[in-house]
Every structure is written in C-alpha cells, then in structure tokens.
Design a protein around this motif. Structure first.
Motif, short mmCIF file in Angstrom:
data_model
loop_
_atom_site.label_atom_id
_atom_site.label_comp_id
_atom_site.label_asym_id
_atom_site.label_seq_id
_atom_site.Cartn_x
_atom_site.Cartn_y
_atom_site.Cartn_z
N UNK A 138 0.89 -1.43 0.08
CA UNK A 138 0.15 0.01 0.02
C UNK A 138 0.93 1.36 -0.17
N UNK A 139 0.60 2.20 -0.94
CA UNK A 139 1.45 3.46 -0.94
C UNK A 139 1.42 4.25 0.33
N UNK A 140 0.31 4.04 1.07
CA UNK A 140 0.33 4.65 2.25
C UNK A 140 1.37 4.32 3.31
N UNK A 141 1.59 2.86 3.12
CA UNK A 141 2.50 1.95 4.16
C UNK A 141 3.87 2.40 3.63
N UNK A 142 4.26 2.45 2.26
CA UNK A 142 5.43 2.77 1.71
C UNK A 142 5.94 4.21 2.36
N UNK A 143 4.95 5.27 2.18
CA UNK A 143 5.45 6.55 2.40
C UNK A 143 5.50 6.72 3.98
N UNK A 144 5.01 5.77 4.86
CA UNK A 144 5.26 5.75 6.35
C UNK A 144 6.73 5.42 6.63
N UNK A 145 7.21 4.87 5.59
CA UNK A 145 8.75 4.46 6.01
C UNK A 145 9.66 5.75 5.60
N UNK A 146 9.74 6.86 6.15
CA UNK A 146 10.61 8.11 6.12
C UNK A 146 11.80 7.75 6.52
N UNK A 147 12.79 8.72 6.19
CA UNK A 147 14.26 8.74 6.50
C UNK A 147 14.37 8.41 8.09
N UNK A 148 13.57 8.85 8.73
CA UNK A 148 13.71 8.71 10.32
C UNK A 148 13.26 7.19 10.61
N UNK A 149 12.19 6.80 10.03
CA UNK A 149 11.47 5.39 10.40
C UNK A 149 12.67 4.43 9.75
N UNK A 150 13.02 4.73 8.72
CA UNK A 150 13.94 3.87 8.01
C UNK A 150 15.41 3.66 8.86
N UNK A 151 15.84 4.30 9.54
CA UNK A 151 16.97 4.44 10.55
C UNK A 151 16.32 3.53 11.64
N UNK A 152 15.19 3.69 12.22
CA UNK A 152 14.69 2.69 13.28
C UNK A 152 14.66 1.09 12.73
N UNK A 153 14.29 1.11 11.45
CA UNK A 153 14.38 -0.27 10.91
C UNK A 153 15.69 -1.15 10.69
N UNK A 154 16.62 -0.08 10.40
CA UNK A 154 17.91 -0.60 10.06
C UNK A 154 18.75 -0.79 11.53
N UNK A 155 18.20 -0.03 12.49
CA UNK A 155 18.75 -0.43 13.65
C UNK A 155 18.23 -1.75 14.27
N UNK A 156 17.04 -1.78 14.01
CA UNK A 156 16.44 -3.30 14.42
C UNK A 156 17.05 -4.26 13.71
N UNK A 157 17.38 -4.16 12.28
CA UNK A 157 18.05 -5.15 11.47
C UNK A 157 19.49 -5.37 12.06
N UNK A 158 20.18 -4.45 12.43
CA UNK A 158 21.79 -4.49 13.11
C UNK A 158 21.64 -5.10 14.13
N UNK A 159 20.72 -5.05 14.96
CA UNK A 159 20.59 -5.98 16.55
C UNK A 159 20.36 -7.06 16.14
N UNK A 160 19.55 -7.41 15.11
CA UNK A 160 19.45 -8.99 14.95
C UNK A 160 20.53 -9.80 13.99
N UNK A 161 21.26 -9.06 13.23
CA UNK A 161 22.44 -9.50 12.70
C UNK A 161 23.33 -9.85 13.64
N UNK A 162 23.50 -8.72 14.67
CA UNK A 162 24.56 -9.15 15.82
C UNK A 162 24.38 -10.29 16.52
N UNK A 163 23.10 -10.32 16.75
CA UNK A 163 22.64 -11.74 17.70
C UNK A 163 22.71 -12.94 16.93
N UNK A 164 22.62 -12.81 15.60
CA UNK A 164 22.69 -14.06 14.80
C UNK A 164 23.96 -14.55 14.75
N UNK A 165 25.17 -13.67 14.69
CA UNK A 165 26.67 -13.95 14.45
C UNK A 165 27.22 -14.37 15.74
N UNK A 166 26.62 -13.90 16.91
CA UNK A 166 27.25 -14.07 18.31
C UNK A 166 26.98 -15.56 18.52
#
Length: 306
Positions: free
Chosen positions: A278-306
C-alpha cells in the motif's frame, strides 16, 4: 516404505504428516500438525482463518503436493454462483440434441459440465485436496451452497440427482476474516487460526524456503518485518511477503557478491515494495523510520552472528 499417495488420508500418521511438511519446506507448529491430522482422521473439512499471507492457501498446496494428489482450487469472489462453482449444463449441446430429435434426456451425464466443487467429488482413485479459497469474499448465499458438501461430501443437482464422493476429498476452506462466516459453515468444520509467525519461526521459514540467503541477513529481514507489524499499517506484511522480500534480496546479492554484508539503507528502500503493498504504508517509512528499521536489523544481525 510409507506410501506417498494414500487412497484416503484417514490412516496418515503424525510422523508422516510432519515428514510431508518438512519435505515441502512448510514450517508447521504442533497445533497445525494436530489439527490437520484430526481433519484427516475425523473426515472433517478444515476452516483456516488468519491474516493474508499467513500461509493458509499454502497449507492446501503443501498437502496436495506432499501426498502426490490433485489440488482442486475454487477461488471465491463476490457474486460466485453454482454455475461457476458447482456445475453447469452444456446448453448448446442440449439444444442440438433437442433439434435432432434425440429422445434421451438432455439432463444426463454427457451434458453435465463439471466445475471445481463437482470435480472434487467425482472420479475414483486417491482423495483429492479441495481448496475453497477466501470464502469470506463470496456471498452468504454461496455459503449455503457449500453446506451439503461440507457435511455429507455430496451435492444435489435438481435435474440429475445427488452426487456423492466415493473417496471424500480433504477440504480446506480459507478466510481472511473480512466478514463473519455463518455458524452453519463453522459447525461443519474443524477450526485453525494461523497467526503471523514469530521472529524465530519466520527465520526458520526463510532457512527452508530461501536457503541461499545468509543466515545473519535472514535474521535482519525477519526483525525488520516484525518491527513493521508493530505499526498501524493498512496491510501488515505476512510470511508470504517476507519470503518474497528474502528472495528479492538474495537475487540482487547474487550479482554483487555481497551476500554476507548487513542490510543497507538503499537496499531496504529499493526493495520495500516486496514487503509493503500500500502506498500509504511505503510512505510511512520516511528517513527517520528507515533508521529505526536499520537499527533493528543491525541488532538482529549481531545476535545471529554471536
């Protein structure tokens, strides 16, 4: 050796059912295995409800493929009628027969055209798998049409008589809960609710369905999907969208040689259409929320490698 294609499903063991799920890369929790097994043993249709993309339709496909039997699918929609779902008379052939002076009945076997529901009941051999997909999209009148089939595995054609299955099919009825279903339909079925998968289950799904994707990256994708499901989206991503996204990321990385690199902002942004529809959902992922998602991804990646 266990027979791959049983004549009926009533004697399928829990071990064999789990083997089929494993062979088909379908991650099934104990409640799914138990409920499907009971549907087999009791000869009852199975009503599967849940969010879109949770794996409801896939369940029927897995059972048909895993046991080597035919999948008969009826996709429901508003205005679905008996002529589209059950049977239809070959009116042209009937007219020609009448004009030629044929004294036989024009409401006999040779003039009957099968539609999915009738096809699932007729023919000998192994049980078929009948998928009545997204029944909540059809009208309540169509639900009433299903009741005889769901309770007796037969249908009645006024001009022809009753047609009963020699070998009852396995019936999977799915619903996205866009409207309430009738008590009469629910009473004839066993019930299974399929919830969005946990992060652990979703990662197990990706390991089976997208084995070429690096494990740490798969963990990152699952964490992003889980984080998005916490938002009030118009269409939260289901397991099907996560699988599509994982395949897209794996396909793009196969060309660049960066298969083990952490998920990047540009990679997430350019592939977001695999996950959100949905275009409204995609537009919700602005630069600020994109950073939140990347931070969540980074934490998951570190946990998977540890």
């Amino acid at each position: 050796m266990t027979e791959r294609r049983p004549t009926t499903f009533a004697d399928v063991s829990a071990e064999r059912l789990r083997e089929v799920f494993d062979e088909q890369a379908y991650v099934a929790d104990d409640d799914i295995v138990t409920t499907v097994l009971l549907a087999f043993r009791l000869g009852k249709p199975l009503l599967v409800e849940g969010e879109p993309g949770a794996g409801k339709t896939e369940l029927a496909k897995v059972l048909a493929s895993g046991f080597g039997t035919e999948l008969v699918r009826l996709q429901c929609y508003e205005g679905l009628t008996a002529e589209n779902a059950l049977y239809e008379w070959n009116y042209t052939k009937q007219l020609l027969a009448v004009q030629s002076g044929d004294e036989g009945s024009v409401f006999s076997e040779e003039y009957l055209l099968e539609r999915p529901l009738l096809r699932a009941l007729r023919g000998g051999g192994p049980s078929k798998v009948l998928l009545v997909d997204e029944v909540d999209r059809a009208d309540e009148e169509f639900e009433a049409l299903l009741l005889e089939l769901l309770s007796e595995f037969q249908v009645t054609i006024p001009e022809f008589g009753s047609v009963r299955a020699e070998t009852p099919p396995v019936v999977i009825v799915t619903s996205n809960r866009t409207r309430a279903l009738s008590d009469a339909l629910k009473r004839r079925c066993l019930y299974l609710h399929v919830s969005p998968p946990s992060a652990q289950k979703e990662r197990a799904i990706l390991e089976r369905r997208v084995p070429e994707l690096d494990g740490a990256v798969a963990a990152e994708l699952c964490r992003v999907t889980q984080r998005l499901r916490e938002e009030p989206l118009r269409k939260p991503p289901g397991a099907a969208e996560t699988i599509d996204w994982a395949r897209a990321v794996a396909a793009l990385r196969s060309d660049g040689g960066n298969g083990e690199e952490p998920l990047s902002a540009s990679e997430l942004r350019t592939t977001l259409g695999c996950l959100l529809k949905e275009v409204e959902d995609i537009e919700r992922v602005d630069d600020e929320f994109l950073k939140v998602l990347l931070d969540a991804a980074g934490n998951a990646g570190e946990e998977a490698e540890s």
